[in-house]
Design an enzyme around this catalytic site. Structure first.
Site, PDB file in Angstrom:
ATOM      1  N   LYS A 138      24.989  68.417  34.448  1.00  0.00           N
ATOM      2  CA  LYS A 138      23.854  68.814  33.609  1.00  0.00           C
ATOM      3  C   LYS A 138      23.083  69.896  34.354  1.00  0.00           C
ATOM      4  O   LYS A 138      22.249  69.613  35.209  1.00  0.00           O
ATOM      5  CB  LYS A 138      22.992  67.589  33.313  1.00  0.00           C
ATOM      6  CG  LYS A 138      22.247  67.634  32.008  1.00  0.00           C
ATOM      7  CD  LYS A 138      21.567  66.309  31.741  1.00  0.00           C
ATOM      8  CE  LYS A 138      20.952  66.242  30.367  1.00  0.00           C
ATOM      9  NZ  LYS A 138      21.927  65.909  29.314  1.00  0.00           N
TER      10      LYS A 138
ATOM     11  N   GLN B 137      26.924  69.771  19.888  1.00  0.00           N
ATOM     12  CA  GLN B 137      26.181  68.557  19.593  1.00  0.00           C
ATOM     13  C   GLN B 137      25.419  68.731  18.283  1.00  0.00           C
ATOM     14  O   GLN B 137      24.949  69.815  17.960  1.00  0.00           O
ATOM     15  CB  GLN B 137      25.239  68.188  20.736  1.00  0.00           C
ATOM     16  CG  GLN B 137      24.223  69.254  21.106  1.00  0.00           C
ATOM     17  CD  GLN B 137      23.338  68.800  22.252  1.00  0.00           C
ATOM     18  OE1 GLN B 137      23.439  67.692  22.753  1.00  0.00           O
ATOM     19  NE2 GLN B 137      22.439  69.677  22.675  1.00  0.00           N
TER      20      GLN B 137
ATOM     21  N   GLN C 284      29.418  64.747  33.325  1.00  0.00           N
ATOM     22  CA  GLN C 284      28.592  65.845  32.840  1.00  0.00           C
ATOM     23  C   GLN C 284      27.808  66.438  34.008  1.00  0.00           C
ATOM     24  O   GLN C 284      27.046  65.734  34.680  1.00  0.00           O
ATOM     25  CB  GLN C 284      27.597  65.446  31.751  1.00  0.00           C
ATOM     26  CG  GLN C 284      26.806  66.682  31.343  1.00  0.00           C
ATOM     27  CD  GLN C 284      25.769  66.511  30.261  1.00  0.00           C
ATOM     28  OE1 GLN C 284      25.081  67.480  29.925  1.00  0.00           O
ATOM     29  NE2 GLN C 284      25.633  65.336  29.704  1.00  0.00           N
TER      30      GLN C 284
ATOM     31  N   ASP D 106      27.564  60.518  22.317  1.00  0.00           N
ATOM     32  CA  ASP D 106      26.593  60.080  23.322  1.00  0.00           C
ATOM     33  C   ASP D 106      25.797  58.921  22.726  1.00  0.00           C
ATOM     34  O   ASP D 106      25.098  59.086  21.719  1.00  0.00           O
ATOM     35  CB  ASP D 106      25.669  61.233  23.690  1.00  0.00           C
ATOM     36  CG  ASP D 106      24.813  60.935  24.910  1.00  0.00           C
ATOM     37  OD1 ASP D 106      24.684  59.749  25.273  1.00  0.00           O
ATOM     38  OD2 ASP D 106      24.261  61.885  25.506  1.00  0.00           O
TER      39      ASP D 106
ATOM     40  N   ASP E   1      26.354  60.520  32.399  1.00  0.00           N
ATOM     41  CA  ASP E   1      25.235  61.455  32.306  1.00  0.00           C
ATOM     42  C   ASP E   1      24.066  60.883  33.098  1.00  0.00           C
ATOM     43  O   ASP E   1      23.822  61.271  34.225  1.00  0.00           O
ATOM     44  CB  ASP E   1      24.873  61.682  30.835  1.00  0.00           C
ATOM     45  CG  ASP E   1      23.711  62.656  30.645  1.00  0.00           C
ATOM     46  OD1 ASP E   1      23.202  63.168  31.650  1.00  0.00           O
ATOM     47  OD2 ASP E   1      23.321  62.905  29.493  1.00  0.00           O
TER      48      ASP E   1
ATOM     49  N   GLU F  23      29.912  58.834  25.933  1.00  0.00           N
ATOM     50  CA  GLU F  23      28.968  59.235  26.973  1.00  0.00           C
ATOM     51  C   GLU F  23      27.844  58.213  27.095  1.00  0.00           C
ATOM     52  O   GLU F  23      27.294  57.759  26.102  1.00  0.00           O
ATOM     53  CB  GLU F  23      28.392  60.612  26.645  1.00  0.00           C
ATOM     54  CG  GLU F  23      27.458  61.159  27.708  1.00  0.00           C
ATOM     55  CD  GLU F  23      27.053  62.605  27.462  1.00  0.00           C
ATOM     56  OE1 GLU F  23      26.042  63.033  28.055  1.00  0.00           O
ATOM     57  OE2 GLU F  23      27.744  63.304  26.692  1.00  0.00           O
TER      58      GLU F  23
ATOM     59  N   HIS G  55      28.750  64.701  19.421  1.00  0.00           N
ATOM     60  CA  HIS G  55      27.640  64.128  20.181  1.00  0.00           C
ATOM     61  C   HIS G  55      26.984  63.012  19.364  1.00  0.00           C
ATOM     62  O   HIS G  55      27.055  61.857  19.730  1.00  0.00           O
ATOM     63  CB  HIS G  55      26.622  65.201  20.571  1.00  0.00           C
ATOM     64  CG  HIS G  55      25.527  64.744  21.496  1.00  0.00           C
ATOM     65  ND1 HIS G  55      24.631  63.759  21.171  1.00  0.00           N
ATOM     66  CD2 HIS G  55      25.150  65.170  22.725  1.00  0.00           C
ATOM     67  CE1 HIS G  55      23.762  63.579  22.153  1.00  0.00           C
ATOM     68  NE2 HIS G  55      24.071  64.421  23.112  1.00  0.00           N
TER      69      HIS G  55
END
Length: 417
Positions: A328, A171, A326, A235, A304, A270, A193
């Protein structure tokens, strides 16, 4: 019992905790800080340095194995645990976790996790505590069995010892152009990202974002080595929904238009929108996925926000409310649950991405590599921090060392030289 003492040491996460709600509402960025009042409970300013807490398990042979507790960058957002507090976490760990850890058989990883992570006063332990303690327990089991952490996971979940690497995803943070160049030159598998977390970065009707996507693809062709063809992963922090609207058809139409600007690339989007609750997120993401699949689009939806715990992941996977989930890691809690989450995704034929946060540490990143490789996740995040070089080095080197070790363990024991 193999644990004879527990140590605690305050530490630093590799980045900062940020008030996502305040940033999304238009907080002004000046250099590296944000001006304005925080919105999310627990934040005294919009950007707070990331704190962590290390836990060390002293084994009977005096070896000390460590794990690190912390929360994610956007703590308190999307149903996540609140901002990490070292003093509160240290007190809870000393009172509750230490007595439990001194009584477990550390050689039995899943059993040990089950014992030490029992609810406290009928409430689940903070996920940061589960995360850090599970890292230390995994290292303890590896030490006691003279195995890698990955081999412990394979044994506990009855998995074959892996031979293949897991693609690495980097990212960029706000230093987009410089970091994209670094990623391309390092031939990162998945990039960049982009941190599209404000209206300014997304642009009216998404034009700023679309221009950035096209630039990344063009730059990849310009300076990438021959044959280099990464997955493009962006994202957008819900900004498609905020700018385009929350109708799934309109969101899918926009994503298709973006994908059409970068033909030949797989495009991961994302968090295209935040529908306000886990149920609404599942229902609407499933609709977007269905529309994209029916069109044969090269775009993939990555979930996410609103998908934090193992139970959340199960609900999204079973509903096929994402192409890629994802996982996380600090939000999931125990690394045992991260392993379960990858296997659950595979069972439901949904992609598993072992992510995490820029706020993590070298130790948590290395432990995540072992779980990712053991379970053969579809990709894993280069972490910690927002720079490319350090995170890619920590995760990439740990994976290469692990695969070399596993190869040696599979080789015949006789001397072939």
């Amino acid at each position: 019992m193999q644990i004879k003492d527990v140590l605690l040491a305050p530490g630093n996460g590799a980045f900062f905790y940020d008030d996502q709600a305040a940033i999304g509402a238009g907080a002004i960025q000046d250099g590296f800080i944000y001006f304005g009042e925080p919105v999310t409970p627990g934040f005294k300013s919009i950007r707070v340095r990331a704190s962590a807490l290390s836990i060390g398990l002293v084994l009977t042979d005096d070896t000390v194995v460590w794990g690190d507790m912390m929360n994610v960058q956007y703590s308190g957002a999307g149903g996540r645990d609140p901002l990490f507090d070292v003093a509160q976490t240290s007190d809870l760990t000393s009172r509750v976790m230490t007595p439990r850890l001194l009584e477990v058989d550390a050689s039995q990883y899943l059993d040990a996790c089950a014992q030490v992570f029992k609810p406290c006063k009928q409430e689940r332990l903070p996920l940061a505590v589960e995360y850090g303690v599970s890292q230390a327990l995994l290292r303890a089991a590896g030490h006691l069995h003279r195995k890698t952490m990955a081999e412990v996971v394979c044994t506990e979940f009855d998995l074959p010892v892996p031979t293949s690497r897991v693609p690495i995803y980097c990212q960029s943070g706000d230093a987009r152009e410089i970091n994209v160049d670094k990623m391309i030159l390092k031939a990162v598998d998945v990039l960049p990202h982009g941190l599209i977390n404000s209206q300014r970065k997304f642009g009216v009707n998404g034009h700023t974002f679309m221009d950035f996507v096209k630039w990344v693809a063009t730059r990849t062709r310009q300076i990438g080595r021959p044959g280099y063809h990464p997955v493009l992963h962006f994202d957008v922090y819900g900004w498609i929904g905020q700018e385009i609207g929350l109708e799934p058809q309109q969101i899918a139409d926009f994503i298709c238009r973006v994908a059409d600007t970068v033909p030949g690339f797989t495009l991961n989007i994302e968090c295209p929108a935040d529908f306000g609750s886990t149920k609404a997120q599942i229902d609407n993401y499933a609709r977007i996925v269905s529309i994209l699949d029916d069109r044969g689009s090269s775009a993939r939806i990555v979930v996410d926000e609103r998908c934090n715990t193992l139970e959340d992941i199960r609900l999204f996977a079973e509903a096929r409310a994402a192409h890629l989930i994802q996982i996380k890691t600090p939000d999931v809690g125990s690394l045992a649950d991260t392993a379960r989450a990858v296997l659950l995704c595979k069972e439901n034929k949904v992609g598993a991405y072992v992510g995490g946060s820029c706020t993590e540490t070298d130790l948590s990143a290395q432990a995540s590599v072992h779980v990712s490789v053991a379970t053969q996740a579809d990709m894993m995040l280069a972490k910690p921090g927002m720079g490319v070089d350090e995170a890619f080095s920590i995760v990439g080197n740990e994976q290469n060392r692990l695969l070399a070790t596993l190869k040696r363990h599979r080789a015949p024991t006789e001397d072939v030289g």
